[in-house]
Design a protein around this motif. Structure first.
Motif, PDB file in Angstrom:
ATOM      1  N   LEU A  53       0.777  -1.300   0.109  1.00 34.16           N
ATOM      2  CA  LEU A  53       0.055   0.062   0.028  1.00 34.16           C
ATOM      3  C   LEU A  53       0.893   1.290  -0.060  1.00 34.16           C
ATOM      4  N   VAL A  54       0.364   2.254  -0.879  1.00 31.14           N
ATOM      5  CA  VAL A  54       0.728   3.540  -0.768  1.00 31.14           C
ATOM      6  C   VAL A  54      -0.189   4.607  -0.131  1.00 31.14           C
ATOM      7  N   SER A  55      -1.514   4.113  -0.323  1.00 33.62           N
ATOM      8  CA  SER A  55      -2.776   4.889  -0.158  1.00 33.62           C
ATOM      9  C   SER A  55      -2.773   5.213   1.496  1.00 33.62           C
ATOM     10  N   ASP A  56      -2.395   4.416   2.205  1.00 35.64           N
ATOM     11  CA  ASP A  56      -2.493   4.889   3.694  1.00 35.64           C
ATOM     12  C   ASP A  56      -1.310   5.627   4.312  1.00 35.64           C
ATOM     13  N   LYS A  57      -0.249   5.956   3.639  1.00 38.57           N
ATOM     14  CA  LYS A  57       0.906   6.552   4.021  1.00 38.57           C
ATOM     15  C   LYS A  57       1.000   8.179   3.639  1.00 38.57           C
ATOM     16  N   GLU A  58       1.012   8.958   4.718  1.00 34.54           N
ATOM     17  CA  GLU A  58       1.252  10.401   4.593  1.00 34.54           C
ATOM     18  C   GLU A  58       2.507  10.663   4.039  1.00 34.54           C
ATOM     19  N   ALA A  59       2.832  11.743   3.320  1.00 32.27           N
ATOM     20  CA  ALA A  59       4.119  12.189   2.587  1.00 32.27           C
ATOM     21  C   ALA A  59       5.038  12.224   3.758  1.00 32.27           C
ATOM     22  N   LEU A  63       6.118   6.932   3.019  1.00 37.70           N
ATOM     23  CA  LEU A  63       5.637   6.911   1.982  1.00 37.70           C
ATOM     24  C   LEU A  63       7.043   6.931   0.553  1.00 37.70           C
ATOM     25  N   ASP A  64       7.931   7.501   1.053  1.00 36.91           N
ATOM     26  CA  ASP A  64       9.086   7.361   0.198  1.00 36.91           C
ATOM     27  C   ASP A  64       9.484   5.955  -0.021  1.00 36.91           C
ATOM     28  N   LEU A  65       9.720   5.534   0.921  1.00 32.87           N
ATOM     29  CA  LEU A  65      10.076   3.859   0.991  1.00 32.87           C
ATOM     30  C   LEU A  65       9.196   3.012   0.237  1.00 32.87           C
ATOM     31  N   ALA A  66       7.756   3.277   0.680  1.00 32.24           N
ATOM     32  CA  ALA A  66       6.791   2.507  -0.072  1.00 32.24           C
ATOM     33  C   ALA A  66       6.685   2.753  -1.412  1.00 32.24           C
ATOM     34  N   LEU A  67       7.087   4.044  -1.960  1.00 32.11           N
ATOM     35  CA  LEU A  67       6.967   4.136  -3.474  1.00 32.11           C
ATOM     36  C   LEU A  67       8.234   3.281  -4.043  1.00 32.11           C
ATOM     37  N   LEU A  68       9.280   3.466  -3.483  1.00 32.99           N
ATOM     38  CA  LEU A  68      10.501   2.874  -3.831  1.00 32.99           C
ATOM     39  C   LEU A  68      10.096   1.073  -4.096  1.00 32.99           C
ATOM     40  N   SER A  69       9.479   0.674  -2.744  1.00 33.66           N
ATOM     41  CA  SER A  69       9.208  -0.625  -2.632  1.00 33.66           C
ATOM     42  C   SER A  69       7.959  -1.006  -3.715  1.00 33.66           C
ATOM     43  N   ALA A  70       7.338  -0.103  -4.092  1.00 36.52           N
ATOM     44  CA  ALA A  70       5.949  -0.570  -4.962  1.00 36.52           C
ATOM     45  C   ALA A  70       6.723  -0.725  -6.448  1.00 36.52           C
TER      46      ALA A  70
END
Length: 415
Positions: A53-59, A63-70
């Motif tokens: 998920l990226v949807s549940d994480k604020e900036a 979130l940076d780690l989630a986007l990298l992981s996605a």
């Protein structure tokens, strides 16, 4: 006689985070061993639903780690076998009223600035995406980057890929780490189990909920606490829920530090047919008893969100323990208090989604190369000698107090 194996690193924990650390370290040319007192995915990963998920994480850093992981999960989907069940189905966050929708709008604006794809959905448009949603909702946001994997399979396939790399990775299951070995200067030189010593200049603590226990073996404090969560699993159904769907208050629950029981409807279908219903959060140590109040709340909230579920049978329920850290950020990277000790734990409910980015950061630290993003916010020593809240104590699992890995749980649902 103890067997001795010189290595570049020993990774403690065969969950998805430890497996990702092994995969990226092996891909970087490092020789690693993974050791766990239980089976692959025997702890939190095995109780995991597989949310990416990226949807549940604020900036911010998570979130940076989630986007990298996605991005890394999309790459892994092309090289791992289909059993990993990567499913880019997207997420849908719904608001019951205009006030909540306005708050979601502000939240999404910050996420978009960080690189998240978030599209506002009108009240009528919700039913194009999810025809069985309750009527009267104000609207919501669609997040196409949200995805899903089968977590136990993902961990197993990452470990297999690590073992097949030229540098290779060995896996030692059913072996509890009883000591982290250190030399006269205090630097790490490996680990000891009842069967062997594994010698290496680096040890990675990827023990999930038991990360604080492993840190203690090296003489440092890491305030990882278990946060219990329950899931309901329904009878097999046609695909009545197409996305990962949850009410907006789930975001506040994720960010909360409260120890009390919190619940908010999180509903999704699966390829096999059952609908998974979560999520609850509470800090009750390793209490494995059934909470009828938690289950009652989940059932009621899910039926309010999807009335079609009101008369559906729940076949079973189970729960797991998320590895909670007080500031809701994982501990990733070298621990300056003990040379050679690294941590990759404390991801709470986001460990499956954040695993590839975590593994990549650990591999960079081990290899001495530039990290893919700034690791400073995840420094393991940021809590000092305690958690700043005055309530940390080394948690003991009464069902198995011996060490860092939990019993296996059914693998198609998660807290």
């Amino acid at each position: 006689m103890l067997n001795r194996h010189p290595l570049d690193a020993v990774i403690i924990g065969a969950g998805v985070v430890g497996a990702a650390c092994a995969y990226y370290a092996a891909r970087a040319g490092l020789s690693v061993a993974v050791v766990d007192r239980g089976p692959v995915a025997g702890g939190t990963t095995g109780a995991g639903e597989g949310n990416l998920l990226v949807s549940d994480k604020e900036a911010g850093p998570e979130l940076d780690l989630a986007l990298l992981s996605a991005r890394l999960w999309r790459e892994l989907a092309d090289v791992l076998p289909p059993e990993t069940e990567y499913e880019p189905k997207g997420g849908l966050v719904v608001a019951p009223d205009e006030t909540t929708l306005k708050a979601l709008r502000t939240f999404a604006e910050g996420q978009r600035a960080a690189g998240v794809e978030a599209a506002e959905v009108s009240a009528d448009g919700l039913y194009d995406l999810e025809p069985h949603l309750a009527r009267g909702l104000a609207g919501g946001f669609h997040y196409p980057q949200d995805a899903q994997v089968q977590p136990a399979q993902a961990a197993a396939r990452l470990l297999a890929a690590a073992a097949a790399a030229p540098a290779g990775a060995t896996v030692h299951l059913g072996e509890e780490v009883t000591a982290i070995l250190r030399d006269a200067s205090g630097a790490v030189r490996g680990v000891r189990t009842a069967r062997r010593e594994l010698l290496a200049p680096a040890v990675v603590n990827a023990a999930g909920t038991w990360g604080g226990t492993v840190a203690g073996l090296a003489g440092v404090t890491l305030p990882v606490l278990p946060r219990r969560g329950f899931v309901l699993v329904t009878e097999p159904l046609p695909r009545v829920v197409r996305h990962k769907v949850y009410a907006a208050d789930y975001i506040a629950d994720v960010a909360s530090g409260s120890a009390a029981l919190q619940s908010s409807a999180v509903v999704e279908g699966t390829p096999a047919g059952p609908v998974l219903i979560g999520a609850t959060r509470e800090r009750v140590g390793f209490d494995r008893s059934l909470s009828t109040e938690a289950l009652r709340r989940l059932a009621g909230q899910a039926a309010a969100l999807f009335p079609v579920l009101a008369d559906v049978r729940v076949l079973r329920t189970y729960h797991g323990f998320r590895p909670y850290l007080p500031d809701h950020l994982p501990a990733i990277g070298p621990d300056p208090r003990v040379p050679g000790l690294l941590h990759a734990c404390g991801h709470e409910g986001a460990g499956i989604g954040l695993a590839p980015g975590t593994g990549l950061l650990i591999a960079a630290a081990l290899a001495g190369t530039a990290p893919a993003l700034d690791p400073e916010p995840f420094r393991p020593d940021r809590f000092g000698d305690g958690d700043g809240q005055g309530d940390f104590h080394d948690p003991v699992d009464p069902a198995d107090p011996a060490g860092p890995a939990g019993p296996a749980a059914p693998k198609e649902a998660a807290p």
